[in-house]
Design a protein around this motif. Structure first.
Motif, mmCIF file in Angstrom:
data_model
loop_
_atom_site.group_PDB
_atom_site.id
_atom_site.type_symbol
_atom_site.label_atom_id
_atom_site.label_comp_id
_atom_site.label_asym_id
_atom_site.label_seq_id
_atom_site.Cartn_x
_atom_site.Cartn_y
_atom_site.Cartn_z
ATOM 1 N N ASN A 140 14.146 -19.579 27.808
ATOM 2 C CA ASN A 140 15.079 -19.649 28.948
ATOM 3 C C ASN A 140 15.505 -21.067 29.322
ATOM 4 O OD1 ASN A 140 12.950 -20.855 30.261
ATOM 5 N ND2 ASN A 140 12.769 -19.336 31.903
ATOM 6 N N GLY A 142 17.221 -24.453 30.201
ATOM 7 C CA GLY A 142 18.565 -24.944 30.492
ATOM 8 C C GLY A 142 18.705 -26.376 29.990
ATOM 9 N N SER A 146 23.484 -28.840 32.628
ATOM 10 C CA SER A 146 23.952 -27.482 32.946
ATOM 11 C C SER A 146 24.148 -26.633 31.696
ATOM 12 C CB SER A 146 25.242 -27.488 33.781
ATOM 13 O OG SER A 146 25.179 -28.420 34.822
ATOM 14 N N PRO A 148 22.948 -23.470 28.891
ATOM 15 C CA PRO A 148 21.732 -23.251 28.113
ATOM 16 C C PRO A 148 21.393 -24.430 27.199
ATOM 17 C CG PRO A 148 23.564 -22.087 27.122
ATOM 18 C CD PRO A 148 24.093 -22.693 28.398
ATOM 19 N N VAL A 216 11.896 -21.048 36.539
ATOM 20 C CA VAL A 216 13.298 -20.965 36.966
ATOM 21 C C VAL A 216 13.384 -21.298 38.459
ATOM 22 C CG1 VAL A 216 15.356 -19.512 37.082
ATOM 23 C CG2 VAL A 216 13.642 -19.105 35.286
ATOM 24 N N ALA A 220 18.655 -20.549 40.373
ATOM 25 C CA ALA A 220 19.176 -21.155 39.145
ATOM 26 C C ALA A 220 19.268 -20.123 38.028
ATOM 27 C CB ALA A 220 18.297 -22.318 38.717
ATOM 28 N N GLN A 221 20.051 -20.446 37.009
ATOM 29 C CA GLN A 221 20.289 -19.567 35.874
ATOM 30 C C GLN A 221 19.232 -19.732 34.785
ATOM 31 O OE1 GLN A 221 22.970 -17.341 36.720
ATOM 32 N NE2 GLN A 221 23.831 -17.843 34.722
ATOM 33 N N TYR A 222 18.769 -20.962 34.637
ATOM 34 C CA TYR A 222 17.927 -21.282 33.483
ATOM 35 C C TYR A 222 16.589 -21.868 33.914
ATOM 36 C CZ TYR A 222 22.272 -20.649 30.982
ATOM 37 O OH TYR A 222 23.427 -20.129 30.490
ATOM 38 N N ALA A 295 18.388 -25.308 42.774
ATOM 39 C CA ALA A 295 19.406 -24.934 41.788
ATOM 40 C C ALA A 295 20.492 -26.017 41.696
ATOM 41 C CB ALA A 295 20.025 -23.592 42.151
ATOM 42 N N TYR A 400 30.022 -25.410 35.581
ATOM 43 C CA TYR A 400 28.990 -24.378 35.755
ATOM 44 C C TYR A 400 28.688 -24.104 37.221
ATOM 45 C CZ TYR A 400 28.064 -24.449 30.741
ATOM 46 O OH TYR A 400 28.190 -24.351 29.385
ATOM 47 N N LYS A 404 31.771 -21.457 37.537
ATOM 48 C CA LYS A 404 31.160 -20.269 36.955
ATOM 49 C C LYS A 404 30.181 -19.609 37.920
ATOM 50 C CE LYS A 404 28.529 -18.911 32.832
ATOM 51 N NZ LYS A 404 27.163 -19.042 33.436
ATOM 52 N N ASP A 405 29.233 -20.383 38.441
ATOM 53 C CA ASP A 405 28.156 -19.776 39.236
ATOM 54 C C ASP A 405 28.415 -19.774 40.747
ATOM 55 O OD1 ASP A 405 26.946 -19.476 36.789
ATOM 56 O OD2 ASP A 405 25.691 -21.267 36.973
#
Ligand code: ISL
Ligand code: CA
Length: 558
Positions: A140, A142, A146, A148, A216, A220-222, A295, A400, A404-405
């Motif tokens: 996972n 990141g 920002s 992956p 995580v 946050a995404q990652y 995040a 990002y 995006k987020d």
């Protein structure tokens, strides 16, 4: 007593070549430009120049993505230009540190081109390739910038790891041939006679076994790859090997950029037993003014708490004393401008607060680093708008975190970028008040800070009370007074929210360093002995227990 090494008394001046001095009108600073400005650096009194990467690079991350370690980026010049710069610097008694970026290469490096060509290529294992897991990334993590940290490669159906941007695949340091190739390349530069290395993200080179998921942060995404990777299982082994095979071949200075390093592991990296590096750049004080929302990480615009800053810097001063060695810095090419972040860049306070911020740092124990333009009080660049930014970290933050987020709106992000973005430090050097500040006759690669008509080298050299001459004196004092290198550090009044005061103490003398961090006039009594003299200060007279806005002064007594 231990003998003092040359790099413990030295002051380093960091040159960001792209933004220092252009000589051919292409809008990009070059090696010839640095050579032309050596006398300026000499006048300041710095002992060492650290050059940000000048190697061949597609510039996906401004030279931190290297496609050939033994060649010079043609934007900056040629290897002959480099040899000439090194020789001229040495003639003037200035040493040169090279940036060493070996956690990753460019995806255009021949090692990676071969590595990605097939699963059985003999360079496959130079990088970190993994099969997809359930059709997804192998873990996972990141990227620092920002998105992956893994990129899928259609050709061979595997992912490769890139802790930074896609164009920066991570080298596999567990492979002994990788280490051997890196050490050979380093020896090429040692043989040229360079004086040391600044080692990019060196704390990240040893990846943890099994590449476990990172924690995580809420929202946050990652997963956090920094924490998962920093100080990996073999990093000290690799650095000891590097010390043996490369660094011990000359009297070198080494500083490891050490994201995710705390005082305990810093003592291993920078131990005075000379087994690894001389010192590290630690990051803890850079994170004290992060966003409370994890995040968003560094993206925030509030000032650091002085009490937190004191506690942190003092911890480093005290813990490393006698065991290791500190590097001292407020800013660099990745950080906003020191005066804007820790002082005030309002016209009425800029000069006085730039001197205060400098005073605070330059009397600590360690090796100070000055980032180009800091010595003239250059500020953050508030005139740059979203489309003006060049930095991939800033662009990805908008892409990002905003687009995006939707973690933050665009106007707020712009405020955060004006406070923290890397391009604040990267706008070109302001030499004078002519077009583009004397940096270039062409179009600068990054928009100039629009305050160059007033803030420039020409003005600062014409004014005896300027920030420049104050830095010049700070450097001279460090060279002249051994107590600045060797004295014991003692913080005063840790809970004072307005003043950062500390002492440096040796067997027969003492320094008392007082810094008013506010724009107010306040009163403090430090019971200064009658025989004390002022060594340096940013006001003309000594108002004793009255501290004026951003006042800094240093008493010296026996
Ligand atoms: O820049 C940062 C915060 O804004 C840091 O997280 C930074 O990415 C980290 O300190 C690593 O920096 C170094 O390696 C990067 C490069 O982009 C930086 O310029 C360099 O100093 C990747 O090589
Ligand atoms: Ca140029």
């Amino acid at each position: 007593t231990k003998s003092i090494k040359w790099w413990q008394k030295a002051v380093v001046y960091q040159v960001y070549p792209r933004s220092f001095q252009d000589t051919n009108g292409d809008g990009v600073g070059d090696l010839k430009g640095i050579e032309q400005r050596l006398d300026y650096i000499k006048k300041l009194g710095a002992d060492v120049i650290w050059l940000n990467p000048v190697y061949a690079s597609p510039d996906k991350d401004n030279g931190y993505d290297i496609s050939d370690y033994e060649d010079i980026n043609s934007k900056f010049g040629t290897m002959a230009d480099f040899d000439s710069l090194l020789a001229k610097a040495h003639e003037k008694g200035i040493k040169v540190l090279m940036d060493l970026v070996v956690n990753h290469t460019s995806d255009q490096h021949r090692w990676f081109i071969e590595s990605r060509s097939s699963k059985d290529n003999d360079k496959r294992d130079f990088y970190i390739w993994r099969d997809p897991v359930d059709g997804h990334e192998p873990n996972n993590w990141g990227s620092f910038f920002s998105g992956p940290a893994w990129k899928f490669d259609d050709k061979t159906g595997q992912y490769y790891l890139h802790l930074f941007v896609e164009g920066q695949p991570d080298l596999n340091w567990a492979n002994p041939t990788v280490r051997e190739s890196v050490f050979n390349m380093m020896n090429f530069w040692v043989d040229k006679g360079i004086d040391g290395f600044r080692m990019d993200v060196i704390s990240l080179i040893s990846k943890p076994d099994g590449l476990p998921d990172g924690e995580v942060p809420e929202g946050a995404q990652y997963g956090n790859s920094d924490k998962a990777v920093a100080n990996g299982p073999h990093v000290h082994e690799y650095l000891k090997e590097m010390r043996q095979k490369v660094l011990n071949r000359a009297d070198m200075m080494t500083v490891g950029e050490a994201s995710g390093v705390n005082i305990e592991n810093a003592v291993k990296y920078a131990n005075q037993d000379n087994s690894e590096l001389n010192m590290v750049f630690q990051f803890e004080h850079m994170g004290l003014d992060n966003n409370p929302n994890p995040a968003l990480g560094k993206w925030y615009d509030k000032k650091v708490s002085l009490v937190d800053l004191k506690a942190n810097l003092s911890k480093w001063q005290n813990h490393l004393a006698e065991k290791a060695w500190n590097s001292l810095y407020w800013d660099n090419h990745d950080q906003p401008r020191a005066v804007s972040r820790y002082g005030s860049d309002r016209p009425e306070y800029r000069v006085v607060s730039a001197k205060m911020v400098a005073t605070l740092l330059h009397f600590m124990q360690g090796t100070p680093y000055i980032y180009q333009g800091e010595e003239i009080g250059m500020t953050n660049a508030y005139n740059l708008q979203r489309d003006d930014f060049d930095d991939v970290e800033i662009k990805n933050a908008f892409k990002y975190l905003v687009d995006k987020d939707h973690l933050v709106d665009e106007a707020t992000m712009l405020k955060y970028v004006h406070a923290k973005g890397r391009d604040n430090a990267r706008t070109p050097m302001q030499w004078n008040d002519s077009k583009n500040a004397g940096f270039t006759t062409g179009l600068p690669w990054l928009k100039m800070n629009d305050n160059y008509l007033t803030i420039n080298v020409k003005n600062t050299l014409a004014d005896p009370n300027s920030v420049f001459y104050y830095y010049q004196k700070l450097i001279r004092l460090r060279h002249e007074l051994p107590i600045i290198t060797t004295g014991t550090y003692q913080l005063l009044d840790p809970n004072d929210e307005q003043v950062y005061a500390y002492r440096r103490v040796s067997a027969d003398e003492e320094l008392l360093i007082i810094n008013n961090f506010t724009n107010e006039t306040i009163t403090r009594d430090y019971q200064v002995p009658a025989n004390a003299t002022i060594l340096i200060g940013n006001y003309e007279d000594d108002a004793k227990s009255t501290l004026r806005p951003y006042e800094a002064k240093v008493y010296h007594f026996v």
